[in-house]
Motif scaffolding. Structure first.
Motif, PDB file in Angstrom:
ATOM      1  N   LEU A  77      68.338  47.315  33.018  1.00  0.00           N
ATOM      2  CA  LEU A  77      68.010  45.915  33.311  1.00  0.00           C
ATOM      3  C   LEU A  77      69.285  45.091  33.490  1.00  0.00           C
ATOM      4  O   LEU A  77      69.382  44.271  34.420  1.00  0.00           O
ATOM      5  CB  LEU A  77      67.148  45.316  32.199  1.00  0.00           C
ATOM      6  CG  LEU A  77      65.669  45.663  32.233  1.00  0.00           C
ATOM      7  CD1 LEU A  77      64.980  45.173  30.972  1.00  0.00           C
ATOM      8  CD2 LEU A  77      65.020  45.064  33.472  1.00  0.00           C
ATOM      9  N   ASN A  78      70.262  45.310  32.614  1.00  0.00           N
ATOM     10  CA  ASN A  78      71.543  44.606  32.747  1.00  0.00           C
ATOM     11  C   ASN A  78      72.240  44.995  34.048  1.00  0.00           C
ATOM     12  O   ASN A  78      72.822  44.142  34.735  1.00  0.00           O
ATOM     13  CB  ASN A  78      72.441  44.892  31.547  1.00  0.00           C
ATOM     14  CG  ASN A  78      72.003  44.155  30.309  1.00  0.00           C
ATOM     15  OD1 ASN A  78      71.367  43.110  30.392  1.00  0.00           O
ATOM     16  ND2 ASN A  78      72.314  44.708  29.141  1.00  0.00           N
ATOM     17  N   ALA A  79      72.196  46.291  34.400  1.00  0.00           N
ATOM     18  CA  ALA A  79      72.813  46.746  35.652  1.00  0.00           C
ATOM     19  C   ALA A  79      72.121  46.101  36.849  1.00  0.00           C
ATOM     20  O   ALA A  79      72.773  45.701  37.821  1.00  0.00           O
ATOM     21  CB  ALA A  79      72.748  48.270  35.757  1.00  0.00           C
ATOM     22  N   LEU A  80      70.788  45.962  36.771  1.00  0.00           N
ATOM     23  CA  LEU A  80      70.038  45.319  37.853  1.00  0.00           C
ATOM     24  C   LEU A  80      70.437  43.859  38.005  1.00  0.00           C
ATOM     25  O   LEU A  80      70.680  43.378  39.123  1.00  0.00           O
ATOM     26  CB  LEU A  80      68.534  45.432  37.593  1.00  0.00           C
ATOM     27  CG  LEU A  80      67.626  44.752  38.609  1.00  0.00           C
ATOM     28  CD1 LEU A  80      67.760  45.416  39.981  1.00  0.00           C
ATOM     29  CD2 LEU A  80      66.180  44.775  38.141  1.00  0.00           C
ATOM     30  N   VAL A  81      70.529  43.154  36.900  1.00  0.00           N
ATOM     31  CA  VAL A  81      70.915  41.736  36.940  1.00  0.00           C
ATOM     32  C   VAL A  81      72.324  41.585  37.515  1.00  0.00           C
ATOM     33  O   VAL A  81      72.574  40.724  38.364  1.00  0.00           O
ATOM     34  CB  VAL A  81      70.804  41.101  35.534  1.00  0.00           C
ATOM     35  CG1 VAL A  81      71.441  39.721  35.516  1.00  0.00           C
ATOM     36  CG2 VAL A  81      69.350  41.036  35.098  1.00  0.00           C
ATOM     37  N   MET A  82      73.252  42.440  37.071  1.00  0.00           N
ATOM     38  CA  MET A  82      74.631  42.356  37.574  1.00  0.00           C
ATOM     39  C   MET A  82      74.691  42.673  39.070  1.00  0.00           C
ATOM     40  O   MET A  82      75.393  41.995  39.826  1.00  0.00           O
ATOM     41  CB  MET A  82      75.536  43.321  36.789  1.00  0.00           C
ATOM     42  CG  MET A  82      75.819  42.840  35.377  1.00  0.00           C
ATOM     43  SD  MET A  82      76.783  43.950  34.322  1.00  0.00           S
ATOM     44  CE  MET A  82      77.725  44.941  35.404  1.00  0.00           C
ATOM     45  N   GLU A  83      73.936  43.680  39.507  1.00  0.00           N
ATOM     46  CA  GLU A  83      73.961  44.046  40.923  1.00  0.00           C
ATOM     47  C   GLU A  83      73.319  42.963  41.788  1.00  0.00           C
ATOM     48  O   GLU A  83      73.773  42.686  42.884  1.00  0.00           O
ATOM     49  CB  GLU A  83      73.261  45.391  41.143  1.00  0.00           C
ATOM     50  CG  GLU A  83      73.523  45.994  42.505  1.00  0.00           C
ATOM     51  CD  GLU A  83      75.000  46.190  42.806  1.00  0.00           C
ATOM     52  OE1 GLU A  83      75.437  45.818  43.912  1.00  0.00           O
ATOM     53  OE2 GLU A  83      75.736  46.712  41.943  1.00  0.00           O
ATOM     54  N   MET A  84      72.268  42.338  41.276  1.00  0.00           N
ATOM     55  CA  MET A  84      71.641  41.248  42.036  1.00  0.00           C
ATOM     56  C   MET A  84      72.575  40.042  42.110  1.00  0.00           C
ATOM     57  O   MET A  84      72.633  39.364  43.139  1.00  0.00           O
ATOM     58  CB  MET A  84      70.290  40.886  41.435  1.00  0.00           C
ATOM     59  CG  MET A  84      69.277  42.007  41.639  1.00  0.00           C
ATOM     60  SD  MET A  84      67.619  41.558  41.231  1.00  0.00           S
ATOM     61  CE  MET A  84      67.145  40.708  42.711  1.00  0.00           C
ATOM     62  N   ASP A  85      73.312  39.779  41.059  1.00  0.00           N
ATOM     63  CA  ASP A  85      74.314  38.711  41.080  1.00  0.00           C
ATOM     64  C   ASP A  85      75.401  39.039  42.100  1.00  0.00           C
ATOM     65  O   ASP A  85      75.800  38.173  42.883  1.00  0.00           O
ATOM     66  CB  ASP A  85      74.916  38.525  39.688  1.00  0.00           C
ATOM     67  CG  ASP A  85      75.889  37.371  39.630  1.00  0.00           C
ATOM     68  OD1 ASP A  85      75.542  36.271  40.118  1.00  0.00           O
ATOM     69  OD2 ASP A  85      77.009  37.577  39.106  1.00  0.00           O
TER      70      ASP A  85
END
Length: 191
Positions: A77-85
Motif C-alpha cells: 500500500l505504501n509502495a502504491l501511494v509513493m508510485e502514484m505520487d
C-alpha cells in the motif's frame, strides 16, 4: 484521477526505451523539446506499469489475506501511494491533450480505438461529400463551357487562352516562391 488524462491518444501505450537522452541529439531545439517530451511520456508510462504491477500484487495479497500477510500488505500500500505520487509529479511535465469522448469511452469500459475509428469514418464521409460537391462543380463548369462554346465560340477560345496563360504564370510564380502548385510551401525535412 488526474493522471488518467496522460495516457496515449489512441488507447494503446507503446512504451519505448526510456533511457533515450536528448543530450545526445544534434537537432534543433524543437527536436530536443520533442525528445524531452518523449522521455517524460516514457517515464509516465513506466510509472503506470509499476502502479499496475503493485495493484496486482495488492490484489493477490488481499485475496489470500491472513494475519502474517499484514506487513506485506502495508508495504505494498505504501509502495502504491509513493508510485502514484511519483506518477502525478511526472505527469505534470507531460502536456497531452485527450478528447473528453475518449475518457468517457474508457469510463464506460469501451475501447478508445472506437473513438479513433468513428472520427476517421466521419472524416471519410465528409471527404466523400466534399468530393461529390467538387465533382458536381467540375461537371457544371464543363457543361457551361460546352454550352458557351456553342453560343460564343470565339469568346470561349479567348477564355481558354487567358486561362492557360494564367495557369502558366501561377505555376512559374509558385516555383519561384518555392511553393507547391496547390499553395502549400515546401518544408525542408529535419535532419
Amino acid at each position: 484521477m488526474e493522471s488518467s488524462q496522460n495516457t496515449g491518444g489512441n488507447g494503446n501505450l507503446n512504451p519505448q526505451n526510456s533511457d533515450a537522452s536528448p543530450a545526445g541529439s544534434t537537432g534543433t531545439s524543437t527536436t530536443s523539446s520533442s525528445d524531452d517530451s518523449k522521455q517524460n511520456l516514457n517515464q509516465v508510462i513506466n510509472s503506470i506499469q509499476k502502479t499496475l504491477g503493485t495493484i496486482h500484487q495488492l490484489y493477490l495479497t488481499v485475496s489470500s489475506f491472513n494475519v502474517s500477510s499484514q506487513l506485506p500488505l502495508l508495504q505494498r500500500l505504501n509502495a502504491l501511494v509513493m508510485e502514484m505520487d511519483n506518477m502525478a509529479k511526472l505527469s505534470e511535465k507531460c502536456n497531452i491533450q485527450i478528447p473528453m469522448e475518449v475518457l468517457n469511452l474508457i469510463d464506460d469500459g469501451k475501447n478508445p480505438d472506437e473513438f479513433t475509428r468513428d472520427v476517421l469514418n466521419s472524416c471519410i464521409a465528409k471527404n466523400q461529400i466534399t468530393k461529390g460537391k467538387t465533382d458536381a462543380f467540375k461537371a457544371l463548369r464543363r457543361h457551361l463551357l460546352e454550352e458557351l462554346e456553342q453560343a460564343f465560340p470565339d469568346e470561349v477560345e479567348d477564355y481558354r487562352e487567358i486561362r492557360a496563360a494564367s495557369a502558366a504564370e501561377s505555376m512559374r510564380l509558385a516555383q519561384a516562391q518555392n511553393m507547391l502548385p496547390n499553395g502549400d510551401v515546401k518544408v525542408k525535412p529535419e535532419m
